[in-house]
Design an enzyme around this catalytic site. Structure first.
Site, PDB file in Angstrom:
ATOM      1  N   ARG A  31       0.849  -1.183   0.000  1.00 10.88           N
ATOM      2  CA  ARG A  31       0.000   0.000   0.000  1.00 10.88           C
ATOM      3  C   ARG A  31       0.885   1.235   0.000  1.00 10.88           C
ATOM      4  O   ARG A  31       1.941   1.274   0.639  1.00 10.88           O
ATOM      5  CB  ARG A  31      -0.925   0.012   1.221  1.00 10.88           C
TER       6      ARG A  31
ATOM      7  N   GLU B  56      -4.045   7.343  -4.203  1.00  8.46           N
ATOM      8  CA  GLU B  56      -4.393   6.888  -5.562  1.00  8.46           C
ATOM      9  C   GLU B  56      -5.783   7.393  -5.953  1.00  8.46           C
ATOM     10  O   GLU B  56      -6.685   7.411  -5.124  1.00  8.46           O
ATOM     11  CB  GLU B  56      -4.393   5.358  -5.618  1.00  8.46           C
TER      12      GLU B  56
ATOM     13  N   HIS C 129      -1.230   0.162 -10.590  1.00  5.17           N
ATOM     14  CA  HIS C 129      -1.890  -0.767  -9.652  1.00  5.17           C
ATOM     15  C   HIS C 129      -2.441  -1.987 -10.395  1.00  5.17           C
ATOM     16  O   HIS C 129      -3.643  -2.260 -10.381  1.00  5.17           O
ATOM     17  CB  HIS C 129      -3.012  -0.055  -8.894  1.00  5.17           C
TER      18      HIS C 129
END
Length: 326
Positions: free
Chosen positions: A236, A265, A283
């Protein structure tokens, strides 16, 4: 007919499982829904299939009058207020295990891409700059026999460790809050964070985000890393202080970075784009046909199970709610 809100379109196999059983409200646009849109769409929904980028907080959950399940399309759990869901009798599920191999392979791909300047060399060749063999062109780092440090020795971390140990004969050390039961399988050694940062040639973050891991790596921690180390984050974004990471790269000519996750994000720090030895991905850790289709199957099946009065698989709050059902 009960309604299910799907905040981003998922693979068709999952949608087909739900057709005929539910009224499906699917976001067909290539963007995240706003919180306001989620609130409006889900107020009378039986289920929500959410992405890890969706913030399903108490306000959203309290607004839902018929909600029985939030099925997260991903392994992350920090985007949903689990306490609020549980207090309302709403199951919260995720999709662990099925994306382990895909994400681990992506993580190791990032390691190799940074070590061998794959992305930069590709751009160099495509732009017509390749004029023949050059003895000092894109010199990189070999992995064989080096030390890999893993922060977060869970399913994904241990899979990366296995690739490193048995594919590249790397020494594997790791940092966890507790000892991992997987360490013997991959011949890994648990060490304290300071030792890992000082000794590792490659550092991979595969830890989930929680109170202990948030900004675990700041300026002081990054200063301990070798100046020619490679840092990869597939866990993360908020595990590392982006400001400090940018400083580390700018101050260490041979320090390399590979990122698949970011703070805030998708609104990541655009200064990352200017870093030379930095590979940035959107991602895509679990982005294989196999993983994404299995994830779609899991979220759809769990919604069907809850409709039938059956406890769903991978229910993060299942202990409390399944006991209540019994």
């Amino acid at each position: 007919m009960d309604k299910v809100v799907i905040t981003r379109k998922i693979p068709e196999n999952g949608i087909e499982l739900l057709k005929g059983e539910f009224e499906l409200i699917i976001n067909e646009e290539n963007r995240n829904l706003t919180k306001k849109e989620i609130v409006e769409l889900s107020k009378d929904a039986f289920g929500i299939i959410s992405m890890v980028s969706d913030k399903i907080d108490r306000e959203v959950i309290d607004n839902c009058t018929k909600l029985k399940i939030i099925a997260n399309y991903g392994v992350g759990i920090n985007n949903v207020d689990i306490e609020a869901a549980t207090s309302k009798g709403v199951f919260f599920t995720n999709t662990p295990d099925v994306l382990t191999q895909a994400t681990a392979e992506l993580g190791f791909s990032l390691i190799l891409a940074v070590c061998r300047h794959i992305v930069q060399a590709d751009g160099f060749t495509r732009s017509g700059k390749f004029t023949g063999f050059d003895p000092v062109l894109f010199l990189g780092k070999e992995l064989y026999g080096k030390t890999l440090g893993i922060i977060g020795m869970g399913r994904i971390g241990s899979s990366i460790a296995r690739m490193a140990r048995f594919g590249f004969n790397m020494r594997v050390i790791y940092y966890n809050r507790g000892r991992s039961d997987r360490e013997k399988l991959v011949d890994a050694e648990r060490v304290e964070l300071e030792q890992l940062l000082k000794e590792s040639d490659v550092i991979v973050v595969s830890a989930p985000l929680n109170d202990d891991s948030r900004y675990l790596l700041g300026r002081d921690e990054l200063s301990l890393m070798k100046d020619d180390a490679v840092f990869v984050n597939i866990g993360r974004g908020e595990v590392v202080d982006t400001e400090a990471l940018i400083e580390k790269v700018n101050n260490s000519e041979r320090f390399g970075v590979g990122l698949d996750v970011y703070e805030n994000e998708p609104n990541f720090d655009k200064r990352l784009l200017k870093l030379k030895n930095c590979v940035l991905l959107p991602h895509i850790g679990s982005a294989t046909y196999e993983a994404r289709m299995r994830m779609a199957e899991i979220v759809a099946t769990n919604i069907l199970k809850v409709k039938e009065g059956i406890c769903p698989d991978f229910a993060v709050n299942g202990g409390d709610l399944c006991r209540a059902k019994d």
